[in-house]
Write a protein that holds these residues in place. Structure first.
Motif, PDB file in Angstrom:
ATOM      1  N   ALA A  75      66.831  -0.694 -41.448  1.00  0.00           N
ATOM      2  CA  ALA A  75      68.142  -0.757 -40.799  1.00  0.00           C
ATOM      3  C   ALA A  75      68.677  -2.187 -40.794  1.00  0.00           C
ATOM      4  CB  ALA A  75      68.041  -0.219 -39.370  1.00  0.00           C
ATOM      5  N   PHE A  76      67.800  -3.166 -40.608  1.00  0.00           N
ATOM      6  CA  PHE A  76      68.230  -4.568 -40.668  1.00  0.00           C
ATOM      7  C   PHE A  76      68.760  -4.907 -42.062  1.00  0.00           C
ATOM      8  CE2 PHE A  76      65.413  -5.363 -36.903  1.00  0.00           C
ATOM      9  CZ  PHE A  76      66.391  -5.908 -36.084  1.00  0.00           C
ATOM     10  N   ALA A  77      68.088  -4.411 -43.089  1.00  0.00           N
ATOM     11  CA  ALA A  77      68.545  -4.665 -44.459  1.00  0.00           C
ATOM     12  C   ALA A  77      69.903  -4.015 -44.705  1.00  0.00           C
ATOM     13  CB  ALA A  77      67.509  -4.158 -45.458  1.00  0.00           C
ATOM     14  N   LEU A  78      70.083  -2.798 -44.193  1.00  0.00           N
ATOM     15  CA  LEU A  78      71.382  -2.129 -44.327  1.00  0.00           C
ATOM     16  C   LEU A  78      72.465  -2.907 -43.586  1.00  0.00           C
ATOM     17  CD1 LEU A  78      70.290   1.601 -43.822  1.00  0.00           C
ATOM     18  CD2 LEU A  78      71.134   0.566 -45.943  1.00  0.00           C
ATOM     19  N   ALA A  79      72.100  -3.459 -42.427  1.00  0.00           N
ATOM     20  CA  ALA A  79      73.070  -4.224 -41.641  1.00  0.00           C
ATOM     21  C   ALA A  79      73.548  -5.457 -42.405  1.00  0.00           C
ATOM     22  CB  ALA A  79      72.452  -4.644 -40.313  1.00  0.00           C
ATOM     23  N   LEU A  80      72.646  -6.053 -43.191  1.00  0.00           N
ATOM     24  CA  LEU A  80      72.999  -7.241 -43.969  1.00  0.00           C
ATOM     25  C   LEU A  80      73.617  -6.896 -45.321  1.00  0.00           C
ATOM     26  CD1 LEU A  80      69.919  -9.574 -43.286  1.00  0.00           C
ATOM     27  CD2 LEU A  80      72.160  -9.589 -42.177  1.00  0.00           C
ATOM     28  N   MET A 116      67.746  -1.602 -49.123  1.00  0.00           N
ATOM     29  CA  MET A 116      67.270  -1.294 -47.782  1.00  0.00           C
ATOM     30  C   MET A 116      65.768  -1.556 -47.617  1.00  0.00           C
ATOM     31  SD  MET A 116      67.335   2.895 -47.780  1.00  0.00           S
ATOM     32  CE  MET A 116      66.701   2.993 -46.103  1.00  0.00           C
ATOM     33  N   ASP A 117      65.042  -1.704 -48.712  1.00  0.00           N
ATOM     34  CA  ASP A 117      63.602  -1.964 -48.626  1.00  0.00           C
ATOM     35  C   ASP A 117      63.265  -3.456 -48.701  1.00  0.00           C
ATOM     36  OD1 ASP A 117      62.869   0.759 -48.459  1.00  0.00           O
ATOM     37  OD2 ASP A 117      63.117   0.968 -50.626  1.00  0.00           O
ATOM     38  N   TYR A 118      64.290  -4.306 -48.637  1.00  0.00           N
ATOM     39  CA  TYR A 118      64.078  -5.742 -48.808  1.00  0.00           C
ATOM     40  C   TYR A 118      63.031  -6.279 -47.827  1.00  0.00           C
ATOM     41  CZ  TYR A 118      64.984 -10.755 -48.980  1.00  0.00           C
ATOM     42  OH  TYR A 118      64.847 -12.115 -49.084  1.00  0.00           O
ATOM     43  N   PHE A 119      63.140  -5.903 -46.553  1.00  0.00           N
ATOM     44  CA  PHE A 119      62.187  -6.372 -45.542  1.00  0.00           C
ATOM     45  C   PHE A 119      60.951  -5.480 -45.476  1.00  0.00           C
ATOM     46  CE2 PHE A 119      66.296  -7.838 -43.563  1.00  0.00           C
ATOM     47  CZ  PHE A 119      66.091  -9.198 -43.785  1.00  0.00           C
ATOM     48  N   SER A 129      58.076 -10.889 -37.311  1.00  0.00           N
ATOM     49  CA  SER A 129      59.356 -10.270 -37.638  1.00  0.00           C
ATOM     50  C   SER A 129      59.948  -9.579 -36.422  1.00  0.00           C
ATOM     51  CB  SER A 129      59.178  -9.245 -38.765  1.00  0.00           C
ATOM     52  OG  SER A 129      58.663  -9.855 -39.923  1.00  0.00           O
ATOM     53  N   MET A 130      59.139  -8.785 -35.749  1.00  0.00           N
ATOM     54  CA  MET A 130      59.581  -8.123 -34.529  1.00  0.00           C
ATOM     55  C   MET A 130      58.371  -7.726 -33.702  1.00  0.00           C
ATOM     56  SD  MET A 130      60.725  -4.263 -35.653  1.00  0.00           S
ATOM     57  CE  MET A 130      61.754  -4.832 -36.997  1.00  0.00           C
ATOM     58  N   THR A 131      58.618  -7.410 -32.450  1.00  0.00           N
ATOM     59  CA  THR A 131      57.570  -6.980 -31.525  1.00  0.00           C
ATOM     60  C   THR A 131      57.959  -5.644 -30.907  1.00  0.00           C
ATOM     61  OG1 THR A 131      56.997  -9.264 -30.973  1.00  0.00           O
ATOM     62  CG2 THR A 131      56.283  -7.572 -29.426  1.00  0.00           C
ATOM     63  N   LYS A 153      64.475 -14.269 -37.830  1.00  0.00           N
ATOM     64  CA  LYS A 153      65.521 -15.280 -37.636  1.00  0.00           C
ATOM     65  C   LYS A 153      65.568 -16.221 -38.844  1.00  0.00           C
ATOM     66  CE  LYS A 153      66.917 -18.985 -34.466  1.00  0.00           C
ATOM     67  NZ  LYS A 153      66.601 -19.688 -33.188  1.00  0.00           N
ATOM     68  N   PHE A 154      64.393 -16.676 -39.280  1.00  0.00           N
ATOM     69  CA  PHE A 154      64.320 -17.568 -40.440  1.00  0.00           C
ATOM     70  C   PHE A 154      64.796 -16.852 -41.703  1.00  0.00           C
ATOM     71  CE2 PHE A 154      61.913 -19.011 -44.154  1.00  0.00           C
ATOM     72  CZ  PHE A 154      62.246 -20.359 -44.182  1.00  0.00           C
ATOM     73  N   TRP A 155      64.335 -15.613 -41.861  1.00  0.00           N
ATOM     74  CA  TRP A 155      64.643 -14.813 -43.043  1.00  0.00           C
ATOM     75  C   TRP A 155      66.143 -14.565 -43.190  1.00  0.00           C
ATOM     76  CZ3 TRP A 155      60.304 -10.651 -43.485  1.00  0.00           C
ATOM     77  CH2 TRP A 155      59.894 -10.529 -44.836  1.00  0.00           C
ATOM     78  N   SER A 156      66.846 -14.465 -42.061  1.00  0.00           N
ATOM     79  CA  SER A 156      68.280 -14.161 -42.076  1.00  0.00           C
ATOM     80  C   SER A 156      69.126 -15.425 -41.908  1.00  0.00           C
ATOM     81  CB  SER A 156      68.608 -13.172 -40.946  1.00  0.00           C
ATOM     82  OG  SER A 156      68.335 -13.750 -39.676  1.00  0.00           O
TER      83      SER A 156
END
Length: 312
Positions: free
Chosen positions: A159-164, A173-176, A230-232, A273-276
């Motif tokens: 979903a983050f990849a789609l958002a970007l 969409m599989d970037y991350f 990446s996330m928690t 955060k760094f990745w984006s």
């Protein structure tokens, strides 16, 4: 003013609760998927805090409670037994009470009053590593839980990849998510934490060494920090009605994050955060308890892509 869809003000100086996102929308209609992605984008960028509740995630309350019970069996052991499994350089093992100091510039004479056990995905454990019996006898159950957590995280990463709006030629969409594959080397950590009652001597030492009135009002159990991955995913216990987690707002105020039964608390971390290029947030937070006599066990699954081996 109040944004009814997200449940908080823009740049939330005042917040009664975090926004709630429904993961089932990702597998629903195109319209629902777009709505979820748009909400996620707003929640985790400058209009939000980088923290949200997640519902319809596919994990039952009983599955989460089973993990708490396994962890509790370990933490109830004598200290002499727990220290037989010390934290290794691979972020694997037991960290004793006051063994960690999350605040980077802390001047306190001791670490945070909590203990923890870190565990990588159990199917990737080194062959020569011996799990504590409390974890070993439930290894299959832990693996199922960890794989479900990884699946939830990968759905969110898509979903983050789609958002970007990442182009297909760059991974789409599989970037991350492809960089967090469950089958290969990973930096993912399954982490259980226990916050035991504080002794009177430790309390006196804490109050003597602390000049900050805010810290005197609360017992800081996990000092202010950001998460490095990446996330928690944080799983509060369903019967835990008291606040412990606090998130810092852009105006440097602390707000309580109250647990909601069968909801996961999700936050984005330093790596995303760094990745984006700093587009997604990695927000400072801490754990506090107003009572010194409380004993709590918390469970978090930290998805960390920093040490992953991306597909080439």
């Amino acid at each position: 003013g109040i944004n009814a869809e997200y449940g908080f003000r823009s740049h939330p100086e005042i917040m009664s609760q975090l926004p709630i996102l429904d993961l089932s929308q990702l597998g629903s209609s195109s319209e629902d998927r777009q709505r979820f992605v748009a909400n996620l984008l707003k929640v985790c960028s400058e209009d939000g805090l980088g923290f949200f509740y997640l519902k319809s995630h596919g994990l039952s309350s009983q599955e989460v409670e089973n993990m708490f019970q396994i962890a509790q069996q370990f933490f109830e052991l004598e200290e002499s037994e727990k220290v037989k499994y010390p934290m290794s350089g691979k972020e694997l093992g037991y960290s004793p009470l006051k063994g960690e100091r999350l605040a980077l510039y802390s001047t306190k004479p001791f670490g945070d009053p909590k203990e923890s056990f870190n565990l990588c995905p159990v199917w990737l454990l080194p062959k020569d590593y011996s799990l504590p019996p409390q974890f070993q006898q439930h290894k299959n159950q832990i693996e199922i839980f960890q794989r479900k957590c990884n699946q939830i995280c990968c759905q969110l990463l898509q979903a983050f990849a789609l958002a970007l709006e990442i182009e297909d030629r760059d991974g789409g969409m599989d970037y991350f998510s492809q960089k967090h594959a469950a089958q290969g080397p990973t930096g993912t950590i399954w982490r259980v934490l226990h916050y035991p009652p504080i002794s009177q001597s430790d309390l006196e030492l804490f109050l003597e060494e602390t000049t900050d009135s805010d810290e005197k009002a609360f017992i800081i159990r996990a000092a202010e920090h950001t998460d490095y991955g990446s996330m928690t995913l944080l799983f509060p216990r369903d019967d835990d009605k008291s606040a412990g987690l606090q998130v810092k707002t852009p105006k440097q105020n602390w707000v309580d994050v109250q647990p909601i039964p069968n909801h996961i608390i999700v936050n984005t971390g330093d790596l995303l955060k760094f990745w984006s290029n700093r587009f997604f947030l990695s927000t400072n937070h801490r754990v506090v308890f107003a009572s010194i006599s409380v004993s709590k066990c918390k469970l978090s699954s930290i998805l960390n892509g920093l040490l992953l081996s991306p597909r080439r």
